[in-house]
Design a protein around this motif. Structure first.
Motif, PDB file in Angstrom:
ATOM      1  N   GLY A 115       0.664  -1.345   0.288  1.00 29.46           N
ATOM      2  CA  GLY A 115       0.216   0.144   0.035  1.00 29.46           C
ATOM      3  C   GLY A 115       0.790   1.538   0.257  1.00 29.46           C
ATOM      4  N   GLY A 116       2.191   1.113  -0.392  1.00 28.57           N
ATOM      5  CA  GLY A 116       3.206   1.931   0.011  1.00 28.57           C
ATOM      6  C   GLY A 116       4.258   2.106   0.382  1.00 28.57           C
ATOM      7  N   PHE A 117       4.689   2.872   1.246  1.00 27.58           N
ATOM      8  CA  PHE A 117       6.540   2.713   2.303  1.00 27.58           C
ATOM      9  C   PHE A 117       6.673   3.141   3.600  1.00 27.58           C
ATOM     10  N   GLU A 118       7.668   2.251   4.475  1.00 29.89           N
ATOM     11  CA  GLU A 118       7.303   2.629   5.528  1.00 29.89           C
ATOM     12  C   GLU A 118       8.607   3.148   5.904  1.00 29.89           C
ATOM     13  N   ALA A 119       8.789   4.100   7.405  1.00 30.31           N
ATOM     14  CA  ALA A 119      10.173   4.939   7.503  1.00 30.31           C
ATOM     15  C   ALA A 119      10.053   4.582   8.652  1.00 30.31           C
ATOM     16  N   VAL A 120      11.191   4.612   8.585  1.00 26.78           N
ATOM     17  CA  VAL A 120      11.619   4.670  10.567  1.00 26.78           C
ATOM     18  C   VAL A 120      12.999   4.871  10.398  1.00 26.78           C
ATOM     19  N   THR A 121      12.437   5.933  11.606  1.00 19.97           N
ATOM     20  CA  THR A 121      12.813   7.424  12.008  1.00 19.97           C
ATOM     21  C   THR A 121      14.494   6.523  13.444  1.00 19.97           C
ATOM     22  N   ASP A 122      15.388   7.729  13.545  1.00 18.19           N
ATOM     23  CA  ASP A 122      16.612   6.929  14.019  1.00 18.19           C
ATOM     24  C   ASP A 122      16.585   6.717  15.581  1.00 18.19           C
ATOM     25  N   VAL A 132       5.693   8.950  -0.198  1.00 20.08           N
ATOM     26  CA  VAL A 132       6.830   9.735  -0.307  1.00 20.08           C
ATOM     27  C   VAL A 132       7.709  10.702  -1.294  1.00 20.08           C
ATOM     28  N   ALA A 133       7.901  12.162   0.479  1.00 19.29           N
ATOM     29  CA  ALA A 133       8.769  13.192  -0.619  1.00 19.29           C
ATOM     30  C   ALA A 133       9.938  13.374  -0.104  1.00 19.29           C
ATOM     31  N   LEU A 134      11.321  12.677  -0.444  1.00 24.91           N
ATOM     32  CA  LEU A 134      12.614  12.761  -0.394  1.00 24.91           C
ATOM     33  C   LEU A 134      12.969  14.583  -0.437  1.00 24.91           C
ATOM     34  N   ALA A 135      12.872  15.419   0.337  1.00 27.93           N
ATOM     35  CA  ALA A 135      13.514  16.659   0.234  1.00 27.93           C
ATOM     36  C   ALA A 135      14.545  16.850   0.725  1.00 27.93           C
ATOM     37  N   VAL A 136      15.701  16.208   0.527  1.00 26.73           N
ATOM     38  CA  VAL A 136      16.944  15.821   1.449  1.00 26.73           C
ATOM     39  C   VAL A 136      18.167  16.846   1.549  1.00 26.73           C
ATOM     40  N   SER A 359      10.677   6.037 -10.819  1.00 26.72           N
ATOM     41  CA  SER A 359       9.557   5.281 -11.728  1.00 26.72           C
ATOM     42  C   SER A 359       9.233   4.910 -10.907  1.00 26.72           C
ATOM     43  N   TYR A 360       9.591   4.777  -9.385  1.00 22.53           N
ATOM     44  CA  TYR A 360       9.181   4.017  -8.790  1.00 22.53           C
ATOM     45  C   TYR A 360       7.426   4.596  -7.901  1.00 22.53           C
ATOM     46  N   PRO A 361       6.266   4.200  -8.015  1.00 21.50           N
ATOM     47  CA  PRO A 361       5.384   4.986  -7.909  1.00 21.50           C
ATOM     48  C   PRO A 361       4.822   4.989  -6.350  1.00 21.50           C
ATOM     49  N   GLY A 362       5.054   6.712  -6.335  1.00 22.60           N
ATOM     50  CA  GLY A 362       4.273   7.170  -5.296  1.00 22.60           C
ATOM     51  C   GLY A 362       5.963   7.879  -4.074  1.00 22.60           C
ATOM     52  N   LEU A 363       7.251   7.315  -4.815  1.00 26.04           N
ATOM     53  CA  LEU A 363       8.128   8.022  -4.412  1.00 26.04           C
ATOM     54  C   LEU A 363       8.854   9.213  -5.201  1.00 26.04           C
ATOM     55  N   PHE A 364       8.667   9.740  -4.059  1.00 24.75           N
ATOM     56  CA  PHE A 364       8.759  11.642  -4.834  1.00 24.75           C
ATOM     57  C   PHE A 364      10.219  12.587  -4.412  1.00 24.75           C
ATOM     58  N   PRO A 409       2.394  -2.147  -4.597  1.00 20.94           N
ATOM     59  CA  PRO A 409       3.747  -2.369  -5.337  1.00 20.94           C
ATOM     60  C   PRO A 409       4.314  -3.398  -4.429  1.00 20.94           C
ATOM     61  N   ALA A 410       5.145  -3.327  -5.155  1.00 23.18           N
ATOM     62  CA  ALA A 410       6.519  -4.848  -4.186  1.00 23.18           C
ATOM     63  C   ALA A 410       8.436  -4.348  -4.613  1.00 23.18           C
ATOM     64  N   PRO A 411       8.410  -4.818  -3.409  1.00 21.39           N
ATOM     65  CA  PRO A 411      10.666  -3.947  -3.874  1.00 21.39           C
ATOM     66  C   PRO A 411      10.626  -4.430  -5.055  1.00 21.39           C
ATOM     67  N   GLY A 412      11.507  -3.612  -5.664  1.00 20.58           N
ATOM     68  CA  GLY A 412      11.526  -3.252  -6.744  1.00 20.58           C
ATOM     69  C   GLY A 412      10.512  -2.742  -7.893  1.00 20.58           C
ATOM     70  N   ARG A 413      11.264  -3.047  -9.434  1.00 21.83           N
ATOM     71  CA  ARG A 413      10.434  -1.886  -9.963  1.00 21.83           C
ATOM     72  C   ARG A 413       9.000  -3.449 -10.347  1.00 21.83           C
ATOM     73  N   PRO A 414       7.738  -2.405  -9.931  1.00 23.26           N
ATOM     74  CA  PRO A 414       6.798  -3.438 -10.287  1.00 23.26           C
ATOM     75  C   PRO A 414       6.522  -3.574 -11.791  1.00 23.26           C
ATOM     76  N   SER A 415       6.320  -5.370 -12.277  1.00 25.86           N
ATOM     77  CA  SER A 415       5.690  -5.693 -13.048  1.00 25.86           C
ATOM     78  C   SER A 415       4.519  -5.146 -13.794  1.00 25.86           C
ATOM     79  N   PRO A 416       4.948  -5.557 -15.286  1.00 29.82           N
ATOM     80  CA  PRO A 416       3.271  -4.414 -16.124  1.00 29.82           C
ATOM     81  C   PRO A 416       1.564  -5.001 -14.542  1.00 29.82           C
ATOM     82  N   SER A 417       2.577  -6.374 -14.537  1.00 32.76           N
ATOM     83  CA  SER A 417       0.704  -6.338 -13.962  1.00 32.76           C
ATOM     84  C   SER A 417       0.245  -5.976 -12.735  1.00 32.76           C
TER      85      SER A 417
END
Length: 425
Positions: A115-122, A132-136, A359-364, A409-417
C-alpha cells in the motif's frame, strides 16, 4: 497510514509541506528545520540569490522573505545580499506559520510496503505512508576530490562541514575550489586572521556582476530580463520554465545542468578576496598525505610557462569547497531494493517524471537531485516554488490511483501486472 511523508525540512521540504497541508493531505514532516543553513554554513556568509528569489513557497504567497524581514524591522531589497543567519531564521518562521508541526527526528530508512512505504526514524519508530517526498537537500551528496579522500577529518573537511570557522584562527588553511563557497570561505578565513590560500583548477576566477537596477528602461528589461537565477533570457528560461526544460533531450539537460551557472564569485565578495587571499590558478591537487603539523599537497600547475610544473604545498588544514554530486547511489536512506529499482539518467541521478515522481510509483524527489530533470533552478531556493506546486499535484494524482485487484507495489520495479491504473476523473 499517512497520505504523504515529507523527509527533509529545508526550503524544498517546508514548501512541499505547506502546499500539501493546504491541499488537505494527511502528512508528517521529518527533519531539523533549515538544518543546512543553521548547521553547515559559517556565520558571516550571505545568500548569493536576490532576496525576491529566495522565498519559500506557500500556496497564497503570504510567507515571503520580505514579509518576514519587514516584521523584524529590516529590509530585503534588490541588490542587497541577505545574511545566511537571517535566511535561516526566516525558514524557522515559515515552518511555524505555514507548515504542520515538524518532527525533528531523522528518517534513517525508507522501504516499500503493501500500500505504500514504511519509514524508520532514528529512535526506531516505524511509520507508514502512501507516498513519500524526499527533500534531503545537499548534504548526502558532498563531493571531496579523490586525492583528498582517506585523510583524517582533522586535516580535510568539506566547506559544508562548518557552522563557524573560528577553529582555524591563526592557522594555515588551503581552500580548494573556484566557486562562491570557496571564495567566501577564504574571505571569512582571512578576515578572522587565518593564513589562507585558494587552489583552483580554473585558469581564471569568474565574478558575477552586480545586478542591474530593478527599475530600468523597458528596452533594457526586454534585452536582459530579471530572473531568479540572474539577468538574461537564458537564465530566465532555466529559472521560470523548468517544466519546459524537462522536455529537452536527456543529454542536453544533463550537459546544461553540469555546465550552466558554473563556479563564480558574487560581486560583493570580490574585493575581499583580491585584497587578502593568495590565489593559485590552474593548479590541481594530484595527491595528499599527512605530515607532522598538517598535510602535504602535491600540486600540478597547468599554467603556461610554470616551472617546476609540480610543487608541494604544506598546510594545516584543507577545506574542499568542491560542491556536490547528486547521484542515486548516495541516497542510502532508501532501502537497497528500492534504490536498485529506480531508473537513472546518464549522469547517475534518478529519473523523475513531470510531477517529480520517480520511476517507483509514490516516491517523489525534490531539490538538487532533480536538477538534471528540471534544470539549474533546482540547485537554488528559487526552484522550491515550482517543485512544491508540481509535486503536490503529482501526489494528489497518485492518491487517486485505483490498484488492480489484489495488486500492491512490491520491492523492486513493479511488473506490468502490478502497475496501478490512474483514475483522473
Amino acid at each position: 497510514m499517512y497520505d504523504l511523508l515529507v523527509v527533509g525540512a529545508g526550503p524544498y521540504g517546508l514548501s512541499i509541506a505547506s502546499h500539501a497541508a493546504a491541499a488537505g493531505l494527511n502528512l508528517r514532516v521529518f527533519g531539523r528545520p533549515m538544518a543546512s543553513w543553521r548547521d553547515h554554513m559559517p556565520r558571516g556568509m550571505f545568500l548569493k540569490s536576490e532576496p525576491w528569489a529566495s522565498n519559500l513557497s506557500d500556496p497564497r504567497g503570504r510567507r515571503r522573505l520580505d514579509v518576514y524581514c519587514a516584521g523584524q524591522g529590516v529590509s530585503a531589497r534588490h541588490g542587497e545580499p541577505v545574511p545566511v543567519e537571517m535566511f535561516a531564521d526566516y525558514g524557522l518562521w515559515f515552518a511555524r506559520h505555514a507548515v504542520p508541526e515538524v518532527d525533528e527526528r531523522t528518517v534513517t530508512r525508507v522501504a516499500p510496503c503493501p500500500g505504500g512505504f514504511e519509514a524508520v526514524t532514528d529512535d526506531g519508530q516505524v511509520l507508514h505512508a502512501r507516498t513519500v517526498a524526499l527533500a534531503v537537500g545537499v548534504m548526502p551528496f558532498v563531493e571531496i576530490p579523490a586525492a583528498l579522500r582517506g585523510l583524517d577529518a582533522s586535516l580535510v573537511s568539506h566547506s559544508s562541514h562548518h557552522s563557524d570557522l573560528i577553529r582555524f584562527h591563526g592557522k594555515d588553511v588551503t581552500v580548494i575550489g573556484a566557486g562562491q563557497a570557496a571564495l567566501e570561505t577564504a574571505a571569512l578565513l582571512a578576515e578572522q586572521g587565518t593564513r589562507v590560500r585558494v587552489l583552483a583548477r580554473a585558469a581564471r576566477l569568474s565574478w558575477n556582476d552586480a545586478p542591474p537596477p530593478w527599475e530600468r528602461p523597458w528596452w533594457q528589461s526586454a534585452r536582459s530580463p530579471h530572473s531568479g537565477l540572474g539577468p538574461g533570457w537564458r537564465n530566465w528560461f532555466y529559472s521560470e520554465r523548468p517544466g519546459v526544460f524537462r522536455r529537452l533531450p536527456e543529454r542536453t539537460r544533463t550537459r546544461i545542468t553540469a555546465s550552466a551557472l558554473g563556479p563564480a564569485g558574487a560581486w560583493w565578495v570580490r574585493d575581499r578576496v583580491e585584497r587578502a587571499v593568495e590565489v593559485l590558478l590552474a593548479h590541481e591537487v594530484t595527491s595528499a598525505r599527512a605530515v607532522p603539523g598538517g598535510v602535504r599537497l602535491e600540486v600540478l600547475s597547468r599554467a603556461n610557462g610554470s616551472h617546476p610544473p609540480l610543487r608541494s604545498v604544506e598546510t594545516e588544514h584543507v577545506v574542499a569547497a568542491t560542491g556536490f554530486t547528486a547521484s542515486l547511489d548516495r541516497l542510502t536512506l532508501l532501502s537497497a531494493d528500492l534504490r536498485d529499482s529506480l531508473s537513472t539518467m546518464i549522469d547517475g541521478s534518478p529519473e523523475v517524471g513531470r510531477d517529480f515522481e520517480s520511476s517507483y510509483p509514490g516516491l517523489f524527489l525534490a531539490g538538487l537531485v532533480t536538477a538534471s530533470g528540471f534544470g539549474p533552478a533546482m540547485r537554488f531556493v528559487h526552484g522550491a516554488t515550482y517543485t512544491a506546486g508540481a509535486l503536490v499535484r503529482g501526489v494528489r494524482r497518485h492518491l487517486r490511483v485505483r490498484p488492480l485487484s489484489g495488486a500492491i507495489p512490491a520491492p523492486g520495479r513493479p511488473s506490468p501486472s502490478e502497475t496501478p491504473t490512474r483514475a483522473y476523473g
